[in-house]
Design a protein around this motif. Structure first.
Motif, PDB file in Angstrom:
ATOM      1  N   THR A  41      58.238  53.512  47.155  1.00 56.36           N
ATOM      2  CA  THR A  41      56.792  53.415  47.318  1.00 56.36           C
ATOM      3  C   THR A  41      56.440  52.471  48.453  1.00 56.36           C
ATOM      4  O   THR A  41      56.815  51.297  48.440  1.00 56.36           O
ATOM      5  CB  THR A  41      56.135  52.904  46.017  1.00 56.36           C
ATOM      6  N   GLU A  42      55.723  52.991  49.451  1.00 60.25           N
ATOM      7  CA  GLU A  42      55.267  52.156  50.557  1.00 60.25           C
ATOM      8  C   GLU A  42      54.003  51.409  50.136  1.00 60.25           C
ATOM      9  O   GLU A  42      53.051  52.008  49.644  1.00 60.25           O
ATOM     10  CB  GLU A  42      54.987  53.013  51.784  1.00 60.25           C
ATOM     11  N   VAL A  43      54.013  50.109  50.317  1.00 62.49           N
ATOM     12  CA  VAL A  43      52.900  49.260  49.895  1.00 62.49           C
ATOM     13  C   VAL A  43      51.861  49.194  51.006  1.00 62.49           C
ATOM     14  O   VAL A  43      52.184  48.894  52.156  1.00 62.49           O
ATOM     15  CB  VAL A  43      53.397  47.846  49.537  1.00 62.49           C
ATOM     16  N   SER A  44      50.609  49.459  50.652  1.00 57.15           N
ATOM     17  CA  SER A  44      49.528  49.437  51.633  1.00 57.15           C
ATOM     18  C   SER A  44      48.891  48.057  51.733  1.00 57.15           C
ATOM     19  O   SER A  44      48.717  47.522  52.819  1.00 57.15           O
ATOM     20  CB  SER A  44      48.463  50.470  51.254  1.00 57.15           C
ATOM     21  N   MET A  45      48.531  47.487  50.574  1.00 55.04           N
ATOM     22  CA  MET A  45      47.928  46.158  50.546  1.00 55.04           C
ATOM     23  C   MET A  45      48.653  45.290  49.533  1.00 55.04           C
ATOM     24  O   MET A  45      49.188  45.795  48.548  1.00 55.04           O
ATOM     25  CB  MET A  45      46.435  46.244  50.212  1.00 55.04           C
ATOM     26  N   VAL A  46      48.671  43.990  49.794  1.00 58.56           N
ATOM     27  CA  VAL A  46      49.395  43.066  48.929  1.00 58.56           C
ATOM     28  C   VAL A  46      48.441  42.033  48.342  1.00 58.56           C
ATOM     29  O   VAL A  46      47.374  41.757  48.891  1.00 58.56           O
ATOM     30  CB  VAL A  46      50.522  42.342  49.695  1.00 58.56           C
ATOM     31  N   VAL A  47      48.857  41.471  47.214  1.00 57.53           N
ATOM     32  CA  VAL A  47      48.166  40.331  46.617  1.00 57.53           C
ATOM     33  C   VAL A  47      49.172  39.197  46.503  1.00 57.53           C
ATOM     34  O   VAL A  47      50.281  39.399  46.000  1.00 57.53           O
ATOM     35  CB  VAL A  47      47.616  40.662  45.214  1.00 57.53           C
ATOM     36  N   ILE A  48      48.811  38.023  47.003  1.00 54.69           N
ATOM     37  CA  ILE A  48      49.658  36.850  46.827  1.00 54.69           C
ATOM     38  C   ILE A  48      48.818  35.706  46.268  1.00 54.69           C
ATOM     39  O   ILE A  48      47.595  35.673  46.448  1.00 54.69           O
ATOM     40  CB  ILE A  48      50.342  36.399  48.137  1.00 54.69           C
ATOM     41  N   VAL A  49      49.472  34.799  45.569  1.00 50.95           N
ATOM     42  CA  VAL A  49      48.841  33.570  45.091  1.00 50.95           C
ATOM     43  C   VAL A  49      49.667  32.416  45.634  1.00 50.95           C
ATOM     44  O   VAL A  49      50.890  32.384  45.455  1.00 50.95           O
ATOM     45  CB  VAL A  49      48.792  33.518  43.555  1.00 50.95           C
ATOM     46  N   GLY A  50      49.020  31.503  46.333  1.00 52.05           N
ATOM     47  CA  GLY A  50      49.785  30.424  46.937  1.00 52.05           C
ATOM     48  C   GLY A  50      48.937  29.222  47.300  1.00 52.05           C
ATOM     49  O   GLY A  50      47.716  29.195  47.094  1.00 52.05           O
ATOM     50  N   LEU A  51      49.606  28.247  47.861  1.00 51.69           N
ATOM     51  CA  LEU A  51      48.983  26.991  48.270  1.00 51.69           C
ATOM     52  C   LEU A  51      48.589  27.069  49.741  1.00 51.69           C
ATOM     53  O   LEU A  51      49.356  27.565  50.572  1.00 51.69           O
ATOM     54  CB  LEU A  51      49.968  25.841  48.061  1.00 51.69           C
ATOM     55  N   ILE A  52      47.390  26.602  50.061  1.00 54.21           N
ATOM     56  CA  ILE A  52      46.954  26.550  51.455  1.00 54.21           C
ATOM     57  C   ILE A  52      47.525  25.281  52.087  1.00 54.21           C
ATOM     58  O   ILE A  52      47.149  24.166  51.718  1.00 54.21           O
ATOM     59  CB  ILE A  52      45.420  26.548  51.562  1.00 54.21           C
ATOM     60  N   ARG A  53      48.433  25.455  53.039  1.00 51.80           N
ATOM     61  CA  ARG A  53      49.044  24.312  53.712  1.00 51.80           C
ATOM     62  C   ARG A  53      48.198  23.817  54.878  1.00 51.80           C
ATOM     63  O   ARG A  53      48.146  22.622  55.161  1.00 51.80           O
ATOM     64  CB  ARG A  53      50.442  24.685  54.204  1.00 51.80           C
ATOM     65  N   SER A  54      47.551  24.738  55.570  1.00 45.20           N
ATOM     66  CA  SER A  54      46.683  24.334  56.676  1.00 45.20           C
ATOM     67  C   SER A  54      45.616  25.388  56.900  1.00 45.20           C
ATOM     68  O   SER A  54      45.783  26.549  56.523  1.00 45.20           O
ATOM     69  CB  SER A  54      47.491  24.126  57.968  1.00 45.20           C
ATOM     70  N   VAL A  55      44.508  24.958  57.509  1.00 43.16           N
ATOM     71  CA  VAL A  55      43.386  25.845  57.812  1.00 43.16           C
ATOM     72  C   VAL A  55      42.965  25.605  59.256  1.00 43.16           C
ATOM     73  O   VAL A  55      42.718  24.463  59.653  1.00 43.16           O
ATOM     74  CB  VAL A  55      42.181  25.589  56.882  1.00 43.16           C
ATOM     75  N   ASP A  56      42.886  26.677  60.033  1.00 40.83           N
ATOM     76  CA  ASP A  56      42.454  26.582  61.429  1.00 40.83           C
ATOM     77  C   ASP A  56      41.262  27.516  61.610  1.00 40.83           C
ATOM     78  O   ASP A  56      41.410  28.740  61.562  1.00 40.83           O
ATOM     79  CB  ASP A  56      43.599  26.976  62.359  1.00 40.83           C
ATOM     80  N   VAL A  57      40.083  26.937  61.814  1.00 43.71           N
ATOM     81  CA  VAL A  57      38.849  27.713  61.905  1.00 43.71           C
ATOM     82  C   VAL A  57      38.413  27.823  63.360  1.00 43.71           C
ATOM     83  O   VAL A  57      38.337  26.818  64.078  1.00 43.71           O
ATOM     84  CB  VAL A  57      37.725  27.055  61.079  1.00 43.71           C
ATOM     85  N   SER A  58      38.141  29.057  63.800  1.00 45.58           N
ATOM     86  CA  SER A  58      37.581  29.282  65.133  1.00 45.58           C
ATOM     87  C   SER A  58      36.310  30.100  64.988  1.00 45.58           C
ATOM     88  O   SER A  58      35.898  30.440  63.874  1.00 45.58           O
ATOM     89  CB  SER A  58      38.591  30.012  66.028  1.00 45.58           C
ATOM     90  N   SER A  59      35.688  30.439  66.098  1.00 52.55           N
ATOM     91  CA  SER A  59      34.421  31.171  66.043  1.00 52.55           C
ATOM     92  C   SER A  59      34.600  32.606  65.574  1.00 52.55           C
ATOM     93  O   SER A  59      33.653  33.232  65.096  1.00 52.55           O
ATOM     94  CB  SER A  59      33.757  31.166  67.424  1.00 52.55           C
ATOM     95  N   THR A  60      35.806  33.152  65.694  1.00 58.07           N
ATOM     96  CA  THR A  60      36.027  34.558  65.357  1.00 58.07           C
ATOM     97  C   THR A  60      36.935  34.776  64.155  1.00 58.07           C
ATOM     98  O   THR A  60      36.934  35.860  63.573  1.00 58.07           O
ATOM     99  CB  THR A  60      36.649  35.309  66.550  1.00 58.07           C
ATOM    100  N   LYS A  61      37.707  33.768  63.778  1.00 57.35           N
ATOM    101  CA  LYS A  61      38.642  33.972  62.678  1.00 57.35           C
ATOM    102  C   LYS A  61      39.022  32.638  62.046  1.00 57.35           C
ATOM    103  O   LYS A  61      38.819  31.567  62.629  1.00 57.35           O
ATOM    104  CB  LYS A  61      39.908  34.685  63.164  1.00 57.35           C
TER     105      LYS A  61
END
Length: 253
Positions: A41-61
């Motif tokens: 079975t080819e997986v189209s979308m995934v679900v993960i649960v995890g810890l956010i190690r870093s966040v980088d915010v820009s104007s587009t993403k």
């Protein structure tokens, strides 16, 4: 000149397989090739649960570095809305907090990452253990279903209650003419109507296509419903869940 009904036959567009599967980050990082495949079975979308190690915010993403007990991966969420709801929710997605992500796999410069469709904070840390159990359970069920198909035991009836879930999807009971659910995807007309019917269904398995037909029979014919479902699936707003006849919205998770 060809007369109507003659000439080159129309090619029916093949519907892209859509599914969503809970996985670990190691399963993604261990992929040999472009796609994640469990069994056959080819997986189209995934679900993960995890810890956010870093966040980088820009104007587009916004780029997150996500970590679970098996590895680390980047997740990218492109900015599509400036609503107060999204801003408030994203403000709680800080470093060293847990989150649940649904998205599709991408490869850039031979490095895999997740294109995030939806990301939400995880408040109850028991959800981490539950997710790992779901990963094991889903992988086992996929293998079991494939064995049944190979042995000719898999029923072809679209109303069959797939072994992913013992729940039977109930038809939507609301009044489709009086829906007022917020629409954050710029949809209108039949797309908005059908998207909201799917979104308002609370069954874990999703809503069966027949229930969508029944809910829209006074307003929309079946051919139009099928086209809208294909369009919403192609846009990543909905996906099929336990089989090709049950639908859920991508922001369910």
């Amino acid at each position: 000149m060809n007369s109507p009904g003659q000439g080159t036959p129309q090619v029916k567009r093949e519907r892209r397989t859509q599914n969503v599967v809970p996985v670990t980050i190691k399963m993604i990082n261990d992929i040999q090739g472009e796609n994640l495949v469990i069994g056959e079975t080819e997986v189209s979308m995934v679900v993960i649960v995890g810890l956010i190690r870093s966040v980088d915010v820009s104007s587009t993403k916004t780029t997150y570095v996500l970590e679970d007990s098996t590895g680390e991966i980047e997740g990218v969420q492109w900015e599509t809305s400036d609503s107060e709801f999204d801003q408030d929710r994203n403000s709680s997605l800080m470093e060293m907090t847990y989150c649940k992500v649904i998205g599709s796999l991408r490869t850039q410069r031979e490095k895999k990452h997740i294109m995030i469709f939806n990301i939400v904070p995880v408040i109850d840390l028991n959800r981490i253990t539950t997710h790992l159990l779901e990963v094991l359970h889903t992988s086992a069920k996929i293998q079991e279903i494939q064995k049944k198909k190979m042995n000719g035991a898999g029923p072809a009836n679209p109303n069959f209650n797939n072994s992913f879930s013992q729940q039977v999807t109930q038809p939507f009971q609301g009044n489709v003419g009086n829906m007022s659910t917020d629409n954050s995807h710029g949809l209108s007309g039949n797309q908005k109507l059908i998207y909201q019917i799917i979104k308002l269904n609370t069954d874990e398995s999703g809503i069966h296509k027949q229930a969508i037909y029944d809910s829209t029979s006074a307003k929309v014919n079946r051919q139009t419903v099928d086209k809208v479902l294909d369009d919403l699936t192609s846009e990543g707003l909905i996906f099929t869940s336990i089989d090709d006849f049950h639908f859920k919205t991508a922001d369910t998770f």
